[in-house]
Scaffold this motif. Structure first.
Motif, PDB file in Angstrom:
ATOM      1  N   LEU A 117     -10.242  15.364  13.248  1.00 43.28           N
ATOM      2  CA  LEU A 117     -11.098  14.612  11.593  1.00 43.28           C
ATOM      3  C   LEU A 117     -10.193  14.733  10.274  1.00 43.28           C
ATOM      4  O   LEU A 117      -9.709  13.938   9.644  1.00 43.28           O
ATOM      5  N   THR A 118      -9.470  16.274   9.938  1.00 48.42           N
ATOM      6  CA  THR A 118      -8.110  15.549   8.583  1.00 48.42           C
ATOM      7  C   THR A 118      -6.810  15.457   9.259  1.00 48.42           C
ATOM      8  O   THR A 118      -5.804  15.159   7.897  1.00 48.42           O
ATOM      9  N   ALA A 119      -6.754  15.129  10.561  1.00 49.83           N
ATOM     10  CA  ALA A 119      -5.195  14.842  10.608  1.00 49.83           C
ATOM     11  C   ALA A 119      -4.996  13.328  10.655  1.00 49.83           C
ATOM     12  O   ALA A 119      -6.016  12.724  10.582  1.00 49.83           O
ATOM     13  N   ALA A 120      -4.091  13.081  10.259  1.00 56.14           N
ATOM     14  CA  ALA A 120      -3.084  11.460  10.049  1.00 56.14           C
ATOM     15  C   ALA A 120      -3.409  10.649  11.351  1.00 56.14           C
ATOM     16  O   ALA A 120      -2.858  11.549  12.540  1.00 56.14           O
ATOM     17  N   VAL A 121      -3.811   9.247  11.024  1.00 51.42           N
ATOM     18  CA  VAL A 121      -3.606   8.743  12.336  1.00 51.42           C
ATOM     19  C   VAL A 121      -2.946   7.454  11.594  1.00 51.42           C
ATOM     20  O   VAL A 121      -2.681   7.186  10.998  1.00 51.42           O
ATOM     21  N   GLY A 122      -3.060   6.844  12.197  1.00 53.75           N
ATOM     22  CA  GLY A 122      -1.592   5.467  12.608  1.00 53.75           C
ATOM     23  C   GLY A 122      -2.167   4.586  12.906  1.00 53.75           C
ATOM     24  O   GLY A 122      -3.440   4.655  13.662  1.00 53.75           O
ATOM     25  N   MET A 182       0.425  -1.128   0.308  1.00 51.85           N
ATOM     26  CA  MET A 182       0.182  -0.130   0.216  1.00 51.85           C
ATOM     27  C   MET A 182       0.860   1.227  -0.162  1.00 51.85           C
ATOM     28  O   MET A 182       0.340   2.501  -0.106  1.00 51.85           O
ATOM     29  N   GLU A 183       2.690   0.748  -0.317  1.00 51.75           N
ATOM     30  CA  GLU A 183       2.981   2.501   0.372  1.00 51.75           C
ATOM     31  C   GLU A 183       3.162   3.550  -1.297  1.00 51.75           C
ATOM     32  O   GLU A 183       2.373   5.163  -0.584  1.00 51.75           O
ATOM     33  N   PRO A 184       2.647   2.606  -2.610  1.00 52.09           N
ATOM     34  CA  PRO A 184       2.307   3.827  -3.160  1.00 52.09           C
ATOM     35  C   PRO A 184       1.678   4.460  -3.092  1.00 52.09           C
ATOM     36  O   PRO A 184       1.136   4.983  -4.155  1.00 52.09           O
ATOM     37  N   LEU A 185       0.459   3.428  -2.698  1.00 51.74           N
ATOM     38  CA  LEU A 185      -0.526   4.893  -2.142  1.00 51.74           C
ATOM     39  C   LEU A 185      -1.206   6.054  -1.860  1.00 51.74           C
ATOM     40  O   LEU A 185      -2.080   7.422  -1.758  1.00 51.74           O
ATOM     41  N   ALA A 186       0.463   6.171  -1.092  1.00 51.79           N
ATOM     42  CA  ALA A 186       0.371   7.617  -0.652  1.00 51.79           C
ATOM     43  C   ALA A 186       0.783   8.505  -1.490  1.00 51.79           C
ATOM     44  O   ALA A 186       0.261   9.625  -1.021  1.00 51.79           O
ATOM     45  N   HIS A 187       1.094   8.310  -2.274  1.00 55.02           N
ATOM     46  CA  HIS A 187       1.347   9.566  -4.036  1.00 55.02           C
ATOM     47  C   HIS A 187       0.014   9.492  -4.649  1.00 55.02           C
ATOM     48  O   HIS A 187      -0.141  10.138  -5.803  1.00 55.02           O
ATOM     49  N   SER A 188      -0.661   8.569  -4.484  1.00 56.31           N
ATOM     50  CA  SER A 188      -1.531   8.135  -5.861  1.00 56.31           C
ATOM     51  C   SER A 188      -2.795   9.196  -5.230  1.00 56.31           C
ATOM     52  O   SER A 188      -3.677   9.110  -4.766  1.00 56.31           O
ATOM     53  N   PRO A 189      -3.134  10.468  -6.583  1.00 58.07           N
ATOM     54  CA  PRO A 189      -4.749  11.494  -6.341  1.00 58.07           C
ATOM     55  C   PRO A 189      -5.619  10.635  -5.934  1.00 58.07           C
ATOM     56  O   PRO A 189      -6.808  11.180  -5.662  1.00 58.07           O
ATOM     57  N   TYR A 190      -5.985   9.232  -6.819  1.00 57.99           N
ATOM     58  CA  TYR A 190      -6.902   8.807  -7.072  1.00 57.99           C
ATOM     59  C   TYR A 190      -7.167   8.497  -5.741  1.00 57.99           C
ATOM     60  O   TYR A 190      -8.679   8.241  -5.115  1.00 57.99           O
ATOM     61  N   PHE A 191      -6.581   7.387  -5.615  1.00 52.13           N
ATOM     62  CA  PHE A 191      -6.184   6.995  -3.619  1.00 52.13           C
ATOM     63  C   PHE A 191      -7.185   8.097  -3.266  1.00 52.13           C
ATOM     64  O   PHE A 191      -7.732   7.989  -2.423  1.00 52.13           O
ATOM     65  N   GLU A 192      -6.529   9.255  -3.118  1.00 61.08           N
ATOM     66  CA  GLU A 192      -6.790  10.604  -2.117  1.00 61.08           C
ATOM     67  C   GLU A 192      -8.342  10.945  -2.174  1.00 61.08           C
ATOM     68  O   GLU A 192      -8.933  11.337  -1.631  1.00 61.08           O
ATOM     69  N   ASN A 193      -8.375  10.996  -3.345  1.00 58.43           N
ATOM     70  CA  ASN A 193      -9.799  10.786  -3.462  1.00 58.43           C
ATOM     71  C   ASN A 193     -10.838   9.954  -3.325  1.00 58.43           C
ATOM     72  O   ASN A 193     -12.171  10.386  -2.394  1.00 58.43           O
ATOM     73  N   SER A 251      -2.945   2.615   7.142  1.00 61.25           N
ATOM     74  CA  SER A 251      -3.185   4.085   7.978  1.00 61.25           C
ATOM     75  C   SER A 251      -1.236   4.396   7.886  1.00 61.25           C
ATOM     76  O   SER A 251      -1.077   5.579   8.056  1.00 61.25           O
ATOM     77  N   LEU A 252      -0.231   3.110   7.578  1.00 56.20           N
ATOM     78  CA  LEU A 252       0.846   3.705   7.785  1.00 56.20           C
ATOM     79  C   LEU A 252       1.172   4.779   6.660  1.00 56.20           C
ATOM     80  O   LEU A 252       2.505   4.984   6.330  1.00 56.20           O
ATOM     81  N   THR A 253       0.406   4.452   5.378  1.00 59.61           N
ATOM     82  CA  THR A 253       1.199   5.165   4.113  1.00 59.61           C
ATOM     83  C   THR A 253       0.744   6.921   4.454  1.00 59.61           C
ATOM     84  O   THR A 253       0.879   7.623   4.395  1.00 59.61           O
ATOM     85  N   GLY A 254       0.652   7.405   5.994  1.00 58.81           N
ATOM     86  CA  GLY A 254      -0.007   8.857   6.702  1.00 58.81           C
ATOM     87  C   GLY A 254      -1.242   9.362   5.401  1.00 58.81           C
ATOM     88  O   GLY A 254      -1.451  10.325   5.580  1.00 58.81           O
ATOM     89  N   ALA A 255      -2.094   8.356   4.684  1.00 55.04           N
ATOM     90  CA  ALA A 255      -3.336   9.267   3.823  1.00 55.04           C
ATOM     91  C   ALA A 255      -4.721   8.943   4.482  1.00 55.04           C
ATOM     92  O   ALA A 255      -5.139   9.603   4.161  1.00 55.04           O
ATOM     93  N   VAL A 256      -4.330   8.128   5.785  1.00 56.54           N
ATOM     94  CA  VAL A 256      -5.579   8.142   5.892  1.00 56.54           C
ATOM     95  C   VAL A 256      -6.492   9.025   7.370  1.00 56.54           C
ATOM     96  O   VAL A 256      -5.532   9.072   8.127  1.00 56.54           O
ATOM     97  N   SER A 257      -7.151   9.941   6.709  1.00 57.95           N
ATOM     98  CA  SER A 257      -7.902  10.942   8.741  1.00 57.95           C
ATOM     99  C   SER A 257      -7.972  10.119   9.410  1.00 57.95           C
ATOM    100  O   SER A 257      -8.944   9.437   9.449  1.00 57.95           O
ATOM    101  N   PHE A 258      -8.704  11.262  10.535  1.00 54.68           N
ATOM    102  CA  PHE A 258      -9.606  10.322  11.832  1.00 54.68           C
ATOM    103  C   PHE A 258     -10.674   9.899  11.315  1.00 54.68           C
ATOM    104  O   PHE A 258     -11.350   9.282  11.487  1.00 54.68           O
TER     105      PHE A 258
END
Length: 338
Positions: A284-289, A167-178, A214-221
């Motif tokens: 709510l917008t902060a990243a979670v681990g 899942m590491e590459p997903l951290a930089h994916s615009p599609y995944f962020e959306n 969540s280890l990608t840093g892309a998952v928010s609360f």
């Protein structure tokens, strides 16, 4: 997200699920049936049921397995519904142990002692010990079960690491962020968590995948919370399936599990997002681990138990109303015939 990333994720998930099953089987075999005996000897005090349900689930690492066990005991007439409700509540608390264990995956430090606390550091050692025990076990059942426990835990951790790496590459994916922004919608997030958990038949695995993500840093609360809430409803599917064709009380026990989680999710959702409308929670917008996810999971399950515990009798009454006796459901037709 290419096909190879998906294959790595599926491979990691397969290892995770197999490791959890192997570890649970080893623990249950070591207990030599004592888990069932303990549940059978429950007193009429609901609090004892809660404690035992939490303890059994913490050991076998599966709230679904505990709940299915309870449904089978109720089906056989060994356990009453009023005894079952406490164990079911406790099972939800016990399942949080897995998320805390997996939260250690995210430990980061240069200190050797701290690094050794990370499961991926000591899992290879346990795996080697487990393999040696298995090879020398021969007809020794106890050694075989211990080896299954150690190997199962190691495979689970390797699966978790494999999912995280995929899942590491997903951290930089615009599609995944959306996609994550869409899941931040409470209702949609709850549905996603519910459906996904129902499909893989394991809330522990579902939470583990979310922790790996969540280890990608892309998952928010705001994204994690509704998914976790949905996961608690989705895990009820296993008990519901196990009650198909069983006695009315067994079906009622599975409904108690469903109602417990639905009520808890409803109250928590209305309270939390109602307060958010007033105070506008910025976190709510902060990243979670992984640790934060374990905390959310624990707060929900412990909080739900504390909230619903005083109304456990009403939960039983609701289940009895939903799955009525034949004489009640056929009362009108019998009276009409007279």
């Amino acid at each position: 997200m290419d096909i190879f990333m998906i294959l790595k994720l599926l491979g990691g998930l397969a290892l995770f699920l197999y490791g959890m099953k192997l570890m649970g089987d080893g623990l249950q075999a070591l207990a030599s049936g004592k888990m069932t005996q303990i549940l059978e000897r429950l007193t009429n005090k609901t609090i004892y049921g809660v404690l035992l349900g939490a303890g059994v689930t913490a050991v076998i690492q599966s709230s679904s397995a505990t709940t299915v066990m309870v449904v089978s005991l109720v089906n056989s007439g060994v356990m009453s519904l009023r005894q079952a409700v406490g164990v079911i509540m406790g099972a939800n608390i016990g399942t949080t142990v897995t998320s805390w264990m997996l939260s250690m995956v995210g430990i980061e430090s240069d200190a050797v002692l701290i690094k050794m606390l990370k499961p991926s550091s000591f899992a290879p050692i346990l795996a080697m010990i487990g393999v040696v025990l298995y090879m020398k076990a021969k007809e020794n059942a106890k050694r075989t079960n211990i080896s299954h426990l150690l190997i199962g835990f190691s495979v689970l951790i390797f699966g978790m690491d494999a999912m995280s790496a995929s899942m590491e590459p997903l951290a930089h994916s615009p599609y995944f962020e959306n996609m994550l922004v869409a899941v931040s919608n409470p209702l949609f997030g709850i549905i996603v968590g519910m459906v996904f958990t129902a499909i893989i038949q394991s809330s522990s695995a579902s939470v583990g995948i979310l922790q790996a993500l969540s280890l990608t840093g892309a998952v928010s609360f705001g994204t994690a919370l509704p998914i976790i809430l949905g996961q608690n409803i989705g895990t009820c599917s296993t008990a519901l399936l196990s009650s198909v064709g069983a006695s009315k009380n067994a079906r009622r026990a599975s409904m108690i599990h469903l109602y417990f989680n639905v009520v808890g999710v409803t109250v928590f959702t209305l309270a939390f997002y109602g307060l958010n409308m007033i105070f506008n929670f910025e976190f709510l917008t902060a990243a979670v681990g992984p640790v934060t996810i374990a905390v959310i999971h624990s707060i929900f399950n412990v909080g739900s138990t504390m909230l619903i515990y005083p109304f456990s009798k009403h939960l039983v009454n609701l289940a009895e109303y939903t799955v009525p006796d034949d004489r009640v459901s056929n009362g009108y037709s019998s009276l009409h015939k007279i």
